[in-house]
Scaffold this motif. Structure first.
Motif, PDB file in Angstrom:
ATOM      1  N   GLY A 344       0.890  -1.348  -0.107  1.00  0.00           N
ATOM      2  CA  GLY A 344       0.241  -0.185  -0.014  1.00  0.00           C
ATOM      3  C   GLY A 344       0.569   1.245   0.235  1.00  0.00           C
ATOM      4  N   GLU A 345       2.037   1.400   0.983  1.00  0.00           N
ATOM      5  CA  GLU A 345       3.105   1.843   1.152  1.00  0.00           C
ATOM      6  C   GLU A 345       3.653   2.558  -0.461  1.00  0.00           C
ATOM      7  OE1 GLU A 345       5.383   1.817   4.459  1.00  0.00           O
ATOM      8  OE2 GLU A 345       3.926   1.867   6.005  1.00  0.00           O
ATOM      9  N   VAL A 346       4.066   1.503  -1.089  1.00  0.00           N
ATOM     10  CA  VAL A 346       4.848   1.726  -2.380  1.00  0.00           C
ATOM     11  C   VAL A 346       3.825   1.722  -3.311  1.00  0.00           C
ATOM     12  CG1 VAL A 346       5.612   0.627  -3.952  1.00  0.00           C
ATOM     13  CG2 VAL A 346       6.353   0.176  -1.856  1.00  0.00           C
ATOM     14  N   ALA A 347       2.442   1.876  -3.802  1.00  0.00           N
ATOM     15  CA  ALA A 347       1.354   2.278  -4.235  1.00  0.00           C
ATOM     16  C   ALA A 347       1.153   3.641  -4.339  1.00  0.00           C
ATOM     17  CB  ALA A 347       0.248   1.568  -4.250  1.00  0.00           C
ATOM     18  N   SER A 348       0.891   3.746  -2.658  1.00  0.00           N
ATOM     19  CA  SER A 348       0.483   5.116  -2.740  1.00  0.00           C
ATOM     20  C   SER A 348       1.922   6.469  -2.855  1.00  0.00           C
ATOM     21  CB  SER A 348       0.395   5.116  -1.116  1.00  0.00           C
ATOM     22  OG  SER A 348       0.402   6.995  -0.903  1.00  0.00           O
ATOM     23  N   ARG A 349       3.218   6.202  -2.771  1.00  0.00           N
ATOM     24  CA  ARG A 349       4.006   6.605  -3.267  1.00  0.00           C
ATOM     25  C   ARG A 349       4.334   7.302  -4.878  1.00  0.00           C
ATOM     26  NH1 ARG A 349       7.932   4.282  -0.894  1.00  0.00           N
ATOM     27  NH2 ARG A 349       9.248   3.695  -1.949  1.00  0.00           N
ATOM     28  N   LYS A 350       4.283   5.802  -5.314  1.00  0.00           N
ATOM     29  CA  LYS A 350       3.991   5.518  -7.014  1.00  0.00           C
ATOM     30  C   LYS A 350       2.962   6.810  -7.414  1.00  0.00           C
ATOM     31  CE  LYS A 350       5.978   1.762  -7.993  1.00  0.00           C
ATOM     32  NZ  LYS A 350       6.229   0.324  -9.135  1.00  0.00           N
ATOM     33  N   ALA A 351       1.552   6.677  -6.539  1.00  0.00           N
ATOM     34  CA  ALA A 351       0.390   7.521  -7.531  1.00  0.00           C
ATOM     35  C   ALA A 351       0.857   8.995  -6.970  1.00  0.00           C
ATOM     36  CB  ALA A 351      -0.320   7.465  -6.925  1.00  0.00           C
ATOM     37  N   ARG A 352       1.433   9.278  -5.870  1.00  0.00           N
ATOM     38  CA  ARG A 352       1.839  10.762  -5.839  1.00  0.00           C
ATOM     39  C   ARG A 352       2.915  11.558  -6.235  1.00  0.00           C
ATOM     40  NH1 ARG A 352       5.334  12.773  -1.481  1.00  0.00           N
ATOM     41  NH2 ARG A 352       5.777  11.111  -0.678  1.00  0.00           N
ATOM     42  N   THR A 353       4.407  10.678  -6.401  1.00  0.00           N
ATOM     43  CA  THR A 353       5.219  11.269  -7.591  1.00  0.00           C
ATOM     44  C   THR A 353       4.769  11.109  -8.413  1.00  0.00           C
ATOM     45  OG1 THR A 353       6.251   8.926  -7.899  1.00  0.00           O
ATOM     46  CG2 THR A 353       6.753  10.144  -6.316  1.00  0.00           C
ATOM     47  N   HIS A 354       3.930  10.654  -9.624  1.00  0.00           N
ATOM     48  CA  HIS A 354       3.591  10.479 -10.641  1.00  0.00           C
ATOM     49  C   HIS A 354       2.547  11.948 -11.082  1.00  0.00           C
ATOM     50  CE1 HIS A 354       2.153   9.509 -14.718  1.00  0.00           C
ATOM     51  NE2 HIS A 354       0.964   9.570 -14.495  1.00  0.00           N
TER      52      HIS A 354
END
Length: 361
Positions: A344-354
């Motif tokens: 969940g944390e990795v997916a959230s970080r990727k969404a934010r940076t994208h």
């Protein structure tokens, strides 16, 4: 009492945990995490931020690892001297203090506070041999447990939090999941309503366990020094916690420090309602407290803030922490919540940076 708490989702055996169903559960958690992250940004008319702990302040620090063998009984010293704690030394660190909520709120709104930090283990660009990595991350909150017990409770709670109609969302859950959510929300309310104090004067704990060498499992704590300086918080200021931390870093002569401790999982000494449980009980149930009277913390290091070191907002925003990605096999996170939160944390970080790279809200 153990039977009653199991009715609310506590698991006493591996058979009850249904590990085969966990991957599908975690997939659904990731979907809900991203939805909660998006909803928070849309509702506040702002760009996509972190999935949780969205409001915070980052600064520089140093992490001094003590000689854990000095003055200790041989067996305890050997247990403590694992991973980065096997080699005394002082390392640069980045810290971030934050509020747990996925929304940007006033600092006087009831909330849990967090301390995350990243330790740079390199010397002249080369990773120290004991760790064989360049960085190790830690994540702590000013609580001793998580209110959400495991992946099943995590998913059920996220289903409620992302429902367009909370009452209907709760009603739609299976009976056992309703009980899981009710238990999580009850524990959450108790944790939220703590006295609001400056970040530098709070005690933080990892809540969840991590490996410590090939055999042991530990929890982490960061205990503030009694003389950590702080001014009274300004009630009319919605950013009082952040502003007070920045003031402290900019003005005070002595910087705040935290004793970093390890608490061993000792199943032969630890009890729940007077009964001993196996080691998996303690690693898989994140909402169960490890009593310090039965399993004390041992101080192994000291985290000290550096003066005049707040990170610029854009740098602080880009900073992230990953206790699974930046660790070693001997210090890896364990337990159901850790397995669930990592994806969940990795997916959230990727969404934010994208989103930020595209200049989106």
């Amino acid at each position: 009492m153990l039977f009653l708490t199991r009715m609310f989702g506590l698991t006493g055996s591996d058979a009850e945990r249904d590990r085969d169903a966990e991957p599908a559960c975690i997939e659904a958690i990731v979907e809900k995490v991203l939805l909660l992250q998006t909803n928070a940004a849309v509702q506040q008319h702002r760009r996509l931020g972190r999935g949780t702990h969205v409001k915070g302040t980052a600064a520089r620090a140093q992490f001094e690892v003590y000689d854990v063998r000095a003055g200790r009984e041989t067996q305890l010293a050997a247990r403590l001297a694992r991973g980065i704690f096997a080699t005394p030394g002082t390392y640069p660190a980045i810290v971030r203090f934050a509020n747990a909520d996925p929304k940007v709120n006033s600092d006087f709104k009831a909330d849990v506070r967090s301390l995350s930090f990243s330790v740079d283990l390199t010397r002249d660009g080369t990773a120290i041999p004991v760790a064989n990595v360049g960085r190790q991350d830690f994540s702590l909150q000013n609580t001793t447990t998580l209110p959400i017990n495991d992946a099943r409770a995590f998913l059920a709670t996220m289903q409620l939090l992302t429902a367009s109609n909370p009452a209907a969302g709760l009603w739609s859950l299976p009976f056992k999941d309703k009980l899981r959510v009710l238990r999580a929300l009850t524990l959450m309310q108790a944790q939220l309503h703590q006295k609001i104090e400056p970040y530098q004067q709070l005690r933080y704990g990892s809540n969840v366990p991590f490996r410590h060498g090939p055999i042991d499992v530990v929890k982490h704590s960061a205990t503030p020094s009694p003389d950590n300086a702080a001014h009274p918080l300004q009630r009319g200021n919605p950013n009082a916690l952040q502003d007070e931390l920045v003031r402290h870093l900019s003005e005070d002569g002595k910087m705040s420090a935290f004793d970093f401790g390890l608490q061993f999982l000792d199943a032969n000494r630890m009890t729940y309602w007077g009964k001993h449980q196996d080691a998996n009980f303690w690693t898989e149930n994140a909402s169960i407290k490890w009593k310090e009277a039965e399993a004390p913390f041992h101080t192994v290091a000291r985290l000290t803030l550096l003066p005049k070191s707040p990170l610029p907002p854009d740098v602080a925003e880009a900073t992230y922490f990953d206790v699974t990605g930046y660790t070693t096999p001997d210090s890896a996170p364990v337990g159901s919540i850790n397995r669930a939160r990592q994806q969940g944390e990795v997916a959230s970080r990727k969404a934010r940076t994208h989103a930020q790279s595209r200049g989106e809200l």
